[in-house]
Design a protein around this motif. Structure first.
Motif, short mmCIF file in Angstrom:
data_model
loop_
_atom_site.label_atom_id
_atom_site.label_comp_id
_atom_site.label_asym_id
_atom_site.label_seq_id
_atom_site.Cartn_x
_atom_site.Cartn_y
_atom_site.Cartn_z
N MET A 174 0.81 -1.23 0.09
CA MET A 174 0.09 0.13 -0.03
C MET A 174 0.68 1.19 -0.06
N ARG A 175 0.48 2.22 -0.79
CA ARG A 175 1.28 3.45 -0.96
C ARG A 175 0.52 4.35 -0.06
N VAL A 176 1.30 5.15 0.71
CA VAL A 176 0.65 6.00 1.91
C VAL A 176 1.40 7.60 1.52
N LEU A 177 0.53 8.48 1.42
CA LEU A 177 1.37 9.84 1.32
C LEU A 177 0.85 10.71 2.46
N VAL A 178 1.84 11.20 3.40
CA VAL A 178 1.66 11.79 4.49
C VAL A 178 1.62 13.12 4.33
N VAL A 179 0.73 14.17 4.57
CA VAL A 179 0.60 15.68 4.27
C VAL A 179 0.62 16.14 5.73
N PRO A 180 1.82 16.77 6.09
CA PRO A 180 1.57 17.68 7.58
C PRO A 180 1.03 19.12 7.49
N PHE A 181 0.40 19.55 8.25
CA PHE A 181 0.37 21.10 8.25
C PHE A 181 1.89 21.72 8.36
N PRO A 182 2.03 22.69 7.71
CA PRO A 182 3.43 23.00 7.59
C PRO A 182 4.27 23.71 8.73
N TRP A 183 4.23 23.02 9.78
CA TRP A 183 5.12 23.47 11.02
C TRP A 183 5.68 22.12 11.60
N LYS A 184 7.01 22.15 12.08
CA LYS A 184 7.56 20.80 12.53
C LYS A 184 6.92 20.23 13.60
N GLY B 258 5.49 -2.77 6.24
CA GLY B 258 6.08 -3.06 4.76
C GLY B 258 5.30 -2.13 4.02
N HIS B 259 4.76 -1.04 4.10
CA HIS B 259 4.15 -0.19 3.05
C HIS B 259 5.06 0.88 2.76
N GLU B 260 4.70 1.50 1.61
CA GLU B 260 5.45 2.56 1.15
C GLU B 260 5.03 4.03 1.40
N VAL B 261 6.10 4.56 2.11
CA VAL B 261 5.37 6.03 2.65
C VAL B 261 6.57 7.14 2.25
N ARG B 262 5.49 7.97 1.82
CA ARG B 262 6.40 9.49 1.51
C ARG B 262 5.42 10.70 2.29
N VAL B 263 6.34 11.48 2.57
CA VAL B 263 6.04 12.82 3.33
C VAL B 263 6.02 13.96 2.21
N ALA B 264 4.99 14.80 1.99
CA ALA B 264 4.70 15.74 1.25
C ALA B 264 4.54 17.00 1.98
N GLY B 265 5.68 17.94 1.95
CA GLY B 265 5.45 19.09 2.75
C GLY B 265 6.37 20.30 2.17
N TRP B 266 6.20 21.50 2.76
CA TRP B 266 6.64 22.63 2.63
C TRP B 266 8.22 22.58 2.35
N VAL C 189 12.03 15.99 8.08
CA VAL C 189 11.50 14.90 7.50
C VAL C 189 12.75 14.05 7.30
N ALA C 190 13.89 14.30 6.78
CA ALA C 190 14.92 13.35 6.52
C ALA C 190 15.53 13.10 7.72
N GLY C 191 15.72 14.01 8.73
CA GLY C 191 16.08 13.68 10.00
C GLY C 191 15.38 12.69 10.98
N ALA C 192 13.87 12.55 10.46
CA ALA C 192 13.20 11.56 10.88
C ALA C 192 13.46 10.23 10.16
N GLY C 193 14.11 10.19 9.24
CA GLY C 193 14.55 9.15 8.62
C GLY C 193 13.51 8.45 7.51
N LEU C 194 12.68 9.58 7.17
CA LEU C 194 11.48 9.28 6.21
C LEU C 194 11.88 10.07 4.79
N THR C 195 11.23 9.62 3.87
CA THR C 195 11.50 10.06 2.28
C THR C 195 10.39 11.33 2.19
N GLY C 196 11.01 12.43 1.92
CA GLY C 196 10.29 13.55 1.62
C GLY C 196 10.23 13.94 0.35
N LEU C 197 8.89 14.92 -0.09
CA LEU C 197 8.95 15.49 -1.45
C LEU C 197 8.38 16.96 -0.96
N GLY C 198 9.22 17.86 -1.84
CA GLY C 198 8.92 19.16 -1.26
C GLY C 198 7.76 19.81 -2.09
#
Length: 439
Positions: free
Chosen positions: A1-11, A28-36, A43-52
């Protein structure tokens, strides 16, 4: 399953989503974080994959821009007392609702301006990312409405992930209740108009799911979910505070009862707005100087320097990892922020809220109803009042037992790892049998 995580733009809002994002990854799921873009280092510091997505602004630049764009009316609304909004924070089942004028005022002057400033700049980029990657599920932080629009544009299931007590659902329900009782020519709905305009660009019709999600993930126990909904999925509050080092003084147990006093941190790289003037903090420290306790007072560097000398029972620090210090504490005094509040609940620590946040009255009401804490406004928080509250927090056996009971309730809730497994079934149901991306 692909999961896109979208935070409100504050740390801090990103940090709220990290434990669940990692649970999905380890399932086992694919996870990407899309944020400002200014969130991507975190995002990278948390070990996650980020998209600007959206503008490449720093928090400081954004604050300056927001101040320029904030209308005089909205600024006055933020400063105004909550007079007339008492029904929003009333926990009784038969509570009165906000009037049409009250609900419109909160949406139009507070909620919608902030939502537009934070979501509009990333909306087009986020939809493009969703169309390219085709997620099965979008998890969007409360107030990150662009996540709901992007999910709808690609047919993904989507959930709103709360970071606090759900005051916004109450507000929307009061608004819709009052709207239905207005004559047709008076039923203006600026929130709907804004989201419907964006949705129409991508061939999507407006529905209330764009405001509150197809389902909601809630991090606090039942007592702190005043409007239970069948579409709510509870999950344990698991703190993530970013990189932290445990100070040496936490290595052993405290010699006397330890109390933490904290008024926020600098996770968003901006100045901490203390709810109390430093003169009042000095007064409080003087009033509690005679109590047999260790008061750990966390303040930013400039405030520590200005505060000067402190009593012998006070330890002055810049910051401390809440998840490490609170298990050693007998009480906590804080401003009602999500991390202080949630960590204290998790570790069964009695709380004193000196609140300034919009949702502070609802948190305070829930604590009072559970008999696990106390609250006062900044204006009430003088030396004698805070001393009396601390004496009670440290000495009231029933209050302390209720706080421990709440901690047990938090730990009995589904952990993020458990929810990660549940989400696949929920997503499959929402997508009507559509095939999910392979794990």
């Amino acid at each position: 399953m692909r999961v896109l995580v979208v935070p409100f733009p504050w740390k801090t809002h990103l940090y709220n989503l990290v434990p669940l994002a990692w649970s999905l990854r380890t399932a086992g799921h694919e996870v990407r974080v899309a944020g400002w873009p200014d969130l991507l280092d975190a995002v990278a510091g948390a070990g996650l994959t980020g998209l600007g997505v959206g503008p490449g602004e720093t928090p400081t630049v954004r604050r300056q821009r927001d101040r320029r764009q904030t209308s005089d009316r909205a600024a006055a609304a933020r400063r105004a007392p909550r007079q007339g909004l008492e029904p929003l924070f009333d926990l009784r089942p038969d509570r009165a609702r906000l009037s049409w004028e009250q609900a419109c005022g909160v949406f139009d002057d507070l909620v919608l301006p902030q939502a537009r400033r934070s979501n509009d700049p990333m909306m087009e980029d986020l939809v493009a990312v969703a169309r390219a990657w085709r997620p099965d599920l979008v998890l969007w932080g409360a107030k990150a409405f662009a996540g709901a629009v992007a999910a709808a544009a690609v047919g993904a299931a989507h959930a709103r992930v709360l970071y606090s007590v759900d005051v916004y659902t109450r507000l929307r329900e009061d608004f819709l209740h009052a709207k239905a009782r207005q004559p047709p020519h008076r039923r203006a709905d600026a929130m709907r108009d804004w989201l419907a305009g964006w949705a129409a660009r991508y061939g999507v019709e407006f529905c209330e799911d764009l405001v509150n999600g197809q389902f909601t993930i809630a991090p606090f126990p039942e007592a702190f979910r005043p409007d239970a909904r069948p579409t709510t999925l509870p999950v344990q509050f698991v703190p993530y505070n970013g990189p932290a080092v445990v100070p040496g003084w936490l290595a052993g147990p405290p010699r006397v009862p330890r109390v933490l006093m904290t008024f926020g941190d600098v996770a968003d790289d901006g100045p901490v707005r203390l709810p109390l003037p430093l003169e009042r903090v000095r007064e409080i420290l003087g009033s509690v100087a005679g109590l047999e306790m260790e008061l750990v007072l966390a303040l930013p560097p400039d405030a520590r320097r200005a505060l000067g000398e402190v009593p012998g029972n006070t330890r002055l620090v810049e910051s401390v990892p809440l998840s490490e210090v609170l298990p050693t504490c007998s009480a906590v005094v804080h401003h009602g922020g999500t991390w202080s509040f949630g960590c204290a609940l998790r570790h069964g620590v009695p709380q004193l809220l000196i609140g300034r946040a919009f949702d502070a009255p609802l948190k305070s009401g829930c604590l009072d109803r559970a008999g696990a804490g106390m609250a006062m406004t900044p204006a009430q928080a003088d030396g004698p009042a805070v001393r009396a509250a601390l004496v009670r927090l440290l000495g009231d056996a029933a209050l302390r037992a209720n706080a421990r009971r709440l901690g047990e309730e938090v730990l009995a809730m589904p952990a993020p790892n458990d929810l990660a497994h549940t989400l696949r079934e929920v997503v499959a149901a929402h997508r009507g049998g559509a095939a999910l991306a392979p794990r």
